[in-house]
Design a protein around this motif. Structure first.
Motif, PDB file in Angstrom:
ATOM      1  N   LEU A   2      51.185  43.647  41.303  1.00 59.85           N
ATOM      2  CA  LEU A   2      52.521  44.206  41.148  1.00 59.85           C
ATOM      3  C   LEU A   2      53.431  43.541  42.175  1.00 59.85           C
ATOM      4  N   ASP A   3      52.840  43.181  43.292  1.00 57.70           N
ATOM      5  CA  ASP A   3      53.533  42.499  44.368  1.00 57.70           C
ATOM      6  C   ASP A   3      52.861  41.138  44.526  1.00 57.70           C
ATOM      7  N   ARG A  52      50.304  39.419  53.472  1.00 57.31           N
ATOM      8  CA  ARG A  52      51.567  39.829  52.850  1.00 57.31           C
ATOM      9  C   ARG A  52      52.553  40.178  53.961  1.00 57.31           C
ATOM     10  N   TYR A  65      49.367  47.332  45.835  1.00 60.06           N
ATOM     11  CA  TYR A  65      50.315  46.630  44.959  1.00 60.06           C
ATOM     12  C   TYR A  65      49.954  45.154  44.849  1.00 60.06           C
ATOM     13  N   LYS A  99      52.403  47.933  24.067  1.00 57.49           N
ATOM     14  CA  LYS A  99      52.656  46.601  24.626  1.00 57.49           C
ATOM     15  C   LYS A  99      51.503  45.659  24.312  1.00 57.49           C
ATOM     16  N   ARG A 148      48.033  42.824  34.239  1.00 60.02           N
ATOM     17  CA  ARG A 148      48.258  44.246  34.520  1.00 60.02           C
ATOM     18  C   ARG A 148      48.068  45.074  33.255  1.00 60.02           C
ATOM     19  N   ASN A 149      48.579  44.535  32.156  1.00 62.59           N
ATOM     20  CA  ASN A 149      48.507  45.260  30.897  1.00 62.59           C
ATOM     21  C   ASN A 149      47.066  45.444  30.417  1.00 62.59           C
ATOM     22  N   ASP A 180      54.697  35.176  36.950  1.00 65.66           N
ATOM     23  CA  ASP A 180      55.047  36.573  36.738  1.00 65.66           C
ATOM     24  C   ASP A 180      54.575  37.050  35.360  1.00 65.66           C
ATOM     25  N   GLY A 181      54.753  36.192  34.369  1.00 68.58           N
ATOM     26  CA  GLY A 181      54.349  36.563  33.014  1.00 68.58           C
ATOM     27  C   GLY A 181      52.845  36.763  32.915  1.00 68.58           C
ATOM     28  N   GLU A 182      52.093  35.852  33.533  1.00 64.48           N
ATOM     29  CA  GLU A 182      50.628  35.953  33.489  1.00 64.48           C
ATOM     30  C   GLU A 182      50.154  37.209  34.218  1.00 64.48           C
ATOM     31  N   THR A 236      51.763  39.915  34.586  1.00 62.85           N
ATOM     32  CA  THR A 236      52.118  41.084  33.790  1.00 62.85           C
ATOM     33  C   THR A 236      51.101  41.314  32.682  1.00 62.85           C
ATOM     34  N   ILE A 237      50.632  40.228  32.073  1.00 67.19           N
ATOM     35  CA  ILE A 237      49.617  40.356  31.020  1.00 67.19           C
ATOM     36  C   ILE A 237      48.330  40.931  31.603  1.00 67.19           C
TER      37      ILE A 237
END
Ligand SMILES: Nc1ncnc2c1ncn2[C@@H]1O[C@H](COP(=O)(O)OP(=O)(O)OP(=O)(O)O)[C@@H](O)[C@H]1O
Ligand SMILES: [Mg+2]
Lengths: 414, 236
Positions: free
Chosen positions: B66-67, B21, B61, B122, B93-94, B86-88, B90-91
Motif C-alpha cells: 500500500l506504501d 522506509r 502498509y 474488481k 493487493r487485489n 503502482d498498477g502491478e 494494485t493487482i
C-alpha cells in the motif's frame, strides 16, 4: 467497469441535492439552447426562403463602363457600384437576355432563368396615385425562379395567364387602393396609360417589395414601358443555393455580366440573423457553463468527503484509473440524464413556441413563430454539455486518482 | 547457501529483507523502518507489538504494497514484488492481500453484502450470482448471515469490523494484514474478531499479520514479533 459505474452512481446519490441542482442547470441549458436555436434558425431559414422565393438566388445584369456617366438610379434598390482597378462600373439592362440566359442554363446547378423587364410608373384609381415598380415576366419562367404561386393570397394564376392585360397586385397595394379581383386599374408610365385587370393578389411579406411591386406579362411591359428589347435583369434559381457564390463567380467569367448572389445582396440581414443566433447560443451556453461549475464543485466535495473510501478501494485492488473512472462516470451520468431531460424540455418548448401566434410583416410574412426542427441543435447542445461537464469532472477525477491510499489511512489511525 | 533468498523456503508467503522506509519531507524526513527482515509462513498468525510510533503500521502498509519501500526487497509467494509499478502492486493487493484496519472503512452507500463483493467485482473472476453466494457465505462465517442487505452504516462497530474482515477475505488472499483490528472494539467484540481471524488462518491456510497493543491477542497468536524504533527486537 460496471463496479466503477455502480460506485460512482452511489456516490452521486449520496449527494442528491447538489447533484439535482447541476442536473437541473444542464437540463435548462440544453433545453433553452435547443429552443433559441430552433427559433433563430427558424426565422433565418424563413427569411432566406422568402428572399429566394421573391428575388431569386442570382440576379444577372449588364456591366456598364463608367465612360457614359449615365448614372441611372436603380429604383429597386439593388444597383450598386463595384470598385474596380480601372475605375467605377455600374450595372444596367441586359442587352441580349436570350443569349445570356442560354449561357447560364448550361450550368448544372441552374434550376431556372427568368427574364424580367422592369420600369417605374404610377397606379391610378379614383383619383389616388401610387408610385409602383412593374415587373414584366413570362409567367412560367418566373414561377420557376420564385415562389410566386405560393404567394398568391386571392385569385388564381390561371386568370392572370389568360388575361393579356392582367396584373398581379400585392395585398398591400390592393388594400391601399381598395381594389378587388377583376377590377380595373390604370397604370401610367413613360407618358402612356394602360388599363389593367387585377387577376390575383399576392403577398411576400417583404415590405419593400409589397409596397411597390406589381407583375404584368412581359409583352405588356415591353409595350407600356417602351422597352422592346433586352431585359432589366435575369432572375436565376439554383438547385443548391449554398453554391450561389461559386456559381456567380463562374457566370461572371463566362458571360462577362454582373451577377449578384443572394448571400451578398442580403448580407446585412443575414449577418443580423447570424449574430442573433450566435449570441443566443453563447448566452444559453453560459447556463450550461455555470452548471458545469456546479458539477465541478459537487464532485470536488465528493472527492474530499470520500478520501477514506477511495483509499480503501485502492487498498482492495482498485487502480488509479478505476478511481478516476468512478468520478468520470458521475459526470457522464449527469451529462446524459441532463441532456436527455434537456432534449425533452427543449422539444416541448419548441413545440409550444411553434403554436404561439405572432404576426410579423416587414422582412417576411408569418402569423406564427417560425421554428426550425434540426437534429444539429440537439447534437450541438449535447456536445456543449458533454464537453463542459466532462471537463468539470476531469479535474476532481484526476485529484481522486492521485490520492495516496497509505497517506489517507495513516492520517485516520489514532 | 549464502545467496539463498527468503523466497526459496517452502511455505513462506511473505518475506522482506533490509526493508527501509522514510517518512516526512526535507528536515523532517525520518527513518521509520530500519533494515527490517521478516519471513512469514502460511497457516500461521503473527502478532506485531511495540510502543506507539515504532513503525508497526508503516511496516504493515509497506509489506502490503500500500506504501512504497525506500530500500530493501519484498517477496510474495516467492515472487519479488518490491520495485513493481503502482498498477502491478494494485493487482497483487487485489489477488493476494486482504487488509483490516482499525477503522472499518466500509462504503456507507453499500450494503454489507455489496461491500464484501467490491474486491470480487474488481477481480472479475466470478459471475454476479457466484459473488453473491460467496459474499453471503463469508458473512455467514463472520456471524452476520441474516443481516447482509442492511446498509453498512446501520450496524454496530463490532458488526462493521466483522464485515470488513469478510471483505478482506473476499478474494481468498494468501495474506491478511490487520492493523489494530480490535482497537475500536470492546472486550467481547475483540474476542469474537480475533477468534475469527485465527479460525480463518487455520482453515484457509492463510498468513495473518496482526498489529496489536493487546497482550491477550498477542498471546493468542502463534508468534509475537516485538518491535522497537523501526526494528524487530532480536530474541535472546
Ligand atoms: N507523514 C509523516 N511524516 C513524518 N513522520 C511520520 C509521518 N507519519 C507518521 N510519522 C511517524 O512515523 C512513525 C511511525 O508511525 P506508525 O504509524 O508506523 O507507528 P505505529 O507503530 O503504528 O504507532 P501506533 O501504535 O500509534 O499506531 C511515528 O513516529 C510517526 O510520528
Ligand atoms: Mg499504527
Amino acid at each position: 467497469m460496471s463496479s466503477n459505474f455502480t460506485i460512482g452512481v452511489r456516490f452521486l446519490l449520496a449527494k442528491r441535492k447538489s447533484m439535482l441542482m447541476s442536473l437541473a442547470g444542464i437540463t435548462f441549458g440544453v433545453g433553452f439552447f435547443i429552443v433559441t436555436q430552433a427559433q433563430t434558425s427558424g426565422f433565418e431559414g424563413f427569411f432566406v426562403k422568402t428572399i429566394l422565393g421573391t428575388n431569386g438566388a442570382l440576379r444577372v445584369r449588364e456591366r456598364i463602363q463608367d465612360t457614359l456617366r449615365s448614372m441611372s438610379v436603380d429604383e429597386s434598390g439593388e444597383g450598386f457600384q463595384i470598385s474596380h482597378k480601372e475605375g467605377k462600373r455600374y450595372v444596367g439592362d441586359v442587352a441580349q437576355p436570350e443569349l445570356v440566359a442560354d449561357a447560364i442554363r448550361q450550368f448544372g446547378n441552374v434550376a431556372g432563368v427568368s427574364r424580367v423587364v422592369t420600369g417605374s410608373g404610377q397606379l391610378v384609381l379614383r383619383g389616388q396615385t401610387r408610385p409602383v415598380q412593374a415587373y414584366g415576366i413570362l409567367l412560367d419562367d418566373h414561377l420557376g425562379v420564385s415562389d410566386l404561386s405560393e404567394q398568391i393570397v386571392f385569385g388564381e394564376l390561371s386568370d392572370f395567364r389568360r388575361t393579356a392585360n392582367g396584373v398581379l397586385l400585392s395585398r398591400y397595394l390592393a388594400e391601399r387602393l381598395d381594389v378587388g379581383l377583376g377590377e380595373k386599374i390604370v397604370f401610367r408610365a413613360a407618358g402612356k396609360a394602360r388599363k389593367l385587370t387585377v387577376s390575383a393578389i399576392y403577398e411576400t411579406g417583404v415590405r419593400d417589395i409589397d409596397k411597390v411591386r406589381l407583375f404584368i406579362h412581359l409583352r405588356t411591359a415591353r409595350s407600356i414601358l417602351g422597352k422592346p428589347f433586352g431585359a432589366s435583369f435575369l432572375q436565376v434559381s439554383l438547385f443548391d443555393n449554398d453554391r450561389a457564390p461559386h456559381d456567380a463567380r463562374r457566370m461572371i467569367e463566362v458571360t462577362s455580366h454582373h451577377v449578384s448572389e443572394w448571400q451578398r445582396r442580403e448580407k446585412v440581414w443575414l449577418d443580423v440573423f447570424k449574430i442573433l443566433r450566435l449570441s443566443s447560443a453563447i448566452t444559453v451556453s453560459v447556463i450550461i457553463l455555470i452548471s458545469g461549475l456546479g458539477m465541478f464543485s459537487v464532485l470536488a466535495i465528493i472527492v474530499m468527503e470520500k478520501t477514506r473510501e477511495i483509499a480503501i478501494l485502492r487498498s482492495m485492488g482498485y487502480q488509479r484509473g478505476d478511481i478516476s473512472k468512478i468520478f468520470l462516470w458521475q459526470g457522464f451520468v449527469i451529462t446524459l440524464s441532463g441532456t436527455l431531460a434537456g432534449w425533452i424540455f427543449g422539444f416541448l418548448m419548441t413545440l409550444g413556441l411553434a403554436n404561439l401566434p405572432i404576426r410579423i410583416r416587414g422582412i417576411f410574412s408569418t402569423d406564427r413563430f417560425v421554428v426550425n426542427w434540426s437534429l444539429s441543435h440537439y447534437l450541438t447542445a449535447a456536445l456543449i454539455a458533454f464537453v463542459v461537464v466532462m471537463l468539470a469532472s476531469y479535474f476532481p477525477a484526476r485529484r481522486a486518482a492521485r490520492l495516496e491510499p497509505a497517506d489517507v489511512i495513516r492520517g485516520t489511525s489514532a | 547457501m549464502a545467496d539463498s533468498t527468503p523466497s526459496s523456503f517452502p511455505g513462506v508467503t511473505l518475506a522482506c529483507e533490509k526493508l527501509e522506509r522514510f517518512l516526512g519531507e526535507g528536515e523532517n524526513r525520518i527513518q521509520i523502518l530500519r533494515q527490517v527482515n521478516l519471513e512469514l509462513r502460511s497457516g500461521c498468525i503473527y502478532a506485531v507489538t511495540g510502543p506507539s510510533g515504532c513503525g508497526k503500521s508503516t511496516l504493515l502498509y509497506t509489506l502490503g504494497l500500500l506504501d512504497r519501500e525506500d530500500a530493501g526487497e519484498i517477496w510474495i509467494n516467492g515472487t519479488k514484488v518490491s520495485g513493481a509499478t503502482d498498477g502491478e502492486r494494485t493487482i497483487i493487493r487485489n489477488r493476494n492481500i486482504g487488509f483490516v484496519f482499525q477503522f472499518h472503512f466500509l462504503l456507507p452507500e453499500f450494503s454489507a453484502l455489496e461491500n464484501v463483493m467490491l474486491p470480487m467485482m474488481k477481480l472479475g473472476e466470478l459471475t454476479h450470482e457466484a459473488m453473491q453466494i460467496r459474499a453471503n457465505k463469508l458473512l455467514d462465517e463472520v456471524g452476520l448471515g441474516e443481516k447482509s442487505s442492511r446498509l453498512a452504516n446501520q450496524r454496530s462497530g463490532g458488526e462493521q469490523q466483522r464485515v470488513a474482515i469478510a471483505r478482506a477475505l473476499a478474494n481468498q488472499p494468501d495474506i491478511l494484514l490487520a492493523d489494530e483490528p480490535t482497537g475500536n472494539l470492546d472486550q467481547n467484540n475483540s474476542t469474537v474478531v480475533i477468534d475469527l481471524l485465527c479460525r480463518m488462518a487455520r482453515e484457509q491456510d492463510q498468513t495473518i499479520l496482526v498489529v496489536t497493543h493487546n497482550p491477550a491477542i498477542a498471546d493468542a497468536c502463534d508468534y509475537t514479533l516485538p518491535m522497537l524504533d523501526g526494528q524487530f527486537v532480536p530474541r535472546d
